[in-house]
Write an enzyme that holds these catalytic residues in place. Structure first.
Site, PDB file in Angstrom:
ATOM      1  CG  PHE A 180     -86.949  -6.170  17.252  1.00 33.68           C
ATOM      2  CD1 PHE A 180     -87.981  -5.267  17.351  1.00 33.68           C
ATOM      3  CD2 PHE A 180     -85.680  -5.696  16.955  1.00 33.68           C
ATOM      4  CE1 PHE A 180     -87.772  -3.912  17.167  1.00 33.68           C
ATOM      5  CE2 PHE A 180     -85.457  -4.349  16.761  1.00 33.68           C
ATOM      6  CZ  PHE A 180     -86.505  -3.444  16.865  1.00 33.68           C
ATOM      7  CG  HIS A 181     -86.633 -13.132  19.016  1.00 31.35           C
ATOM      8  ND1 HIS A 181     -85.515 -12.381  18.724  1.00 31.35           N
ATOM      9  CD2 HIS A 181     -86.440 -14.334  18.417  1.00 31.35           C
ATOM     10  CE1 HIS A 181     -84.678 -13.105  17.990  1.00 31.35           C
ATOM     11  NE2 HIS A 181     -85.218 -14.290  17.792  1.00 31.35           N
ATOM     12  CD  GLU A 182     -93.208 -11.485  23.980  1.00 33.01           C
ATOM     13  OE1 GLU A 182     -94.429 -11.691  24.082  1.00 33.01           O
ATOM     14  OE2 GLU A 182     -92.346 -12.349  24.234  1.00 33.01           O
TER      15      GLU A 182
END
Length: 454
Positions: free
Chosen positions: A380-382
């Site tokens: 999700f960060h990516e």
């Protein structure tokens, strides 16, 4: 005999004009200096005489073995509130001087184009996408209703939920890439879409578990211990709507509620939210943007220069990250909870005191398996960064997964030295001082290189 007479003379009351007649001030409670006199010990004639004697030059001062306050054996037994106040004063003074110096040298660099530009006004497809995202929770509710009335089988229910949750992520990704949106608008939409995805997963999982419990032979025992579960087969549209706007990612039919809304308190929190949001904008425009514009790619340029840029960027980045945490997890979630009268407001624990990276993630993702939390968080960060920037280098993914070796390292140091500060310092060093500035530089230069090629 002389010694006995000396003791009797000391025990007798002093002469009216004797210096010992003067009563000294009562010692503070816990004061064991200059003879160890404590409050309550100078009651009566004998105590008064001993208190007077303890102030004379002949009274012994050094009466027991004691450590210096800053020695290794006593440093953690002392209160360091005064030193903490000194650090805060020095921090304010140093940063105040740097702000004044920066304004005198560069002037005010804040521009409206960073937050609102002509490109942002053209991002109406993202607004439409955001408005239409509630279609997926509505589809999840329809699926659960059909499952409740046994119109569809359990495998089909699971398949429909998988399709809905995946579509809630892929739909915004397609819109952002298709219409080449602004970075800030794309990040906001992806952040909102990930929240919707997480809520849909919780909604599907909880309702599946309720259906399993409704068929269990122990459902009466479960209901006696958890009466708030009510009817295990009941699906409520009202509870789904409340869950989708409530500040939680865990679905349940009922939540603890407060009795009223404190309007004055809400206004006070909104004012603080505006102030800290403005502070973030000031730091980004005045410090972070000039630093990254005057930098090189950290993996291609001079190593010492790259280290200097990362360290120079680390302080403003840390301030922005802390302000973002305070604005979202404390101010915004508490405002939303107050407006919805949501009672359970333990949105975070004291992760800043984490002794290991493992402990930090367990406090940040309570009740989630660690490896699953790492993998999902990395993905999700990516997505949040790569999709709005439209560049997939997996720097955020690598940065999150790189913390797995740090877990092993901090656990080893914690077990070896039995010191709570070592792991905490490693956490702050790698997570905030080195990791975040490095990712910012990597993504910035990759985005700039992409724009040059286009």
């Amino acid at each position: 005999m002389a010694s006995s007479r000396g003791g009797e003379a000391l025990a007798r009351s002093p002469e009216p004009h004797s210096p010992l007649r003067r009563r000294p001030p009562v010692a503070a409670e816990g004061d064991d200096g200059r003879g160890g006199v404590r409050r309550g010990e100078d009651q009566g004639a004998g105590g008064s005489v001993w208190a007077d004697f303890s102030r004379r030059a002949s009274a012994p001062v050094h009466r027991r073995v004691r450590e210096s306050p800053l020695s290794s054996d006593a440093v953690f037994k002392q209160s360091h509130a005064g030193l903490l106040n000194l650090c805060i004063v020095v921090l304010i003074a140093v940063n105040g001087r740097l702000i004044i110096e920066n304004l005198m040298k560069y002037g005010l660099l804040i521009r409206a184009g960073f937050w609102f530009s002509s490109k942002s006004l053209r991002d109406w497809p993202l607004l439409i996408c955001c408005v239409t995202l509630p279609v997926f929770p509505l589809g999840a509710f329809t699926t659960e209703k059909m499952a409740q009335h046994k119109f569809i089988s359990e495998p089909l229910v699971i398949c429909l939920h998988v399709v809905l949750t995946m579509a809630s992520i892929l739909y915004p990704v397609y819109v952002i890439i298709r219409f080449d949106s602004a970075v800030l608008s794309g990040f906001t939409l992806m952040f909102f879409a990930i929240i919707v995805w997480s809520k849909l997963v919780s909604y599907a999982h909880t309702n599946y578990d309720r259906r399993v419990l409704s068929k269990s032979i122990h459902k009466d025992d479960i209901h006696s211990h958890f009466p708030e579960l009510d009817d295990l087969k009941w699906v409520s549209f009202k509870s789904l709507v409340y869950f989708m706007v409530a500040p939680t990612l865990c679905y349940q039919l009922n939540y603890p509620r407060t009795t009223s809304i404190r309007k004055g308190w809400v206004i006070h929190q909104i004012v603080k939210l505006v102030i800290f949001t403005g502070l973030m904008g000031f730091i980004i425009e005045q410090y972070i943007n000039p630093i990254i514009k005057n930098s090189q790619h950290p993996l291609r340029g001079n190593l010492l220069y790259a280290i200097e840029r990362v360290l120079k960027l680390s302080i403003p980045t840390l301030y922005v990250w802390l302000c973002m945490f305070y604005c979202f997890f404390h101010l915004w979630l508490n405002i939303l909870a107050e407006l919805l009268r949501f009672g359970d407001r333990e949105f975070y624990k004291d992760w800043w005191n984490a002794k290991t990276i493992d402990e930090y993630w367990r406090m940040w993702n309570m009740g989630v398996a660690l490896m699953i939390a790492f993998f999902l968080s990395a993905i999700f960060h990516e997505i949040c960064v790569a999709v709005p920037c439209q560049i997939f280098k997996f720097w955020a993914f690598i940065g999150i997964m790189f913390q797995i070796p740090l877990i092993v390292l901090t656990k080893y140091l914690q077990n070896k030295f039995k010191n709570t500060t070592v792991g905490n310092m490693i956490f702050w060093l790698f997570f905030c001082i080195l990791g975040q500035p490095m990712c910012i530089l990597l993504y910035y230069h990759d985005v700039m290189n992409r724009k040059v090629k286009l």
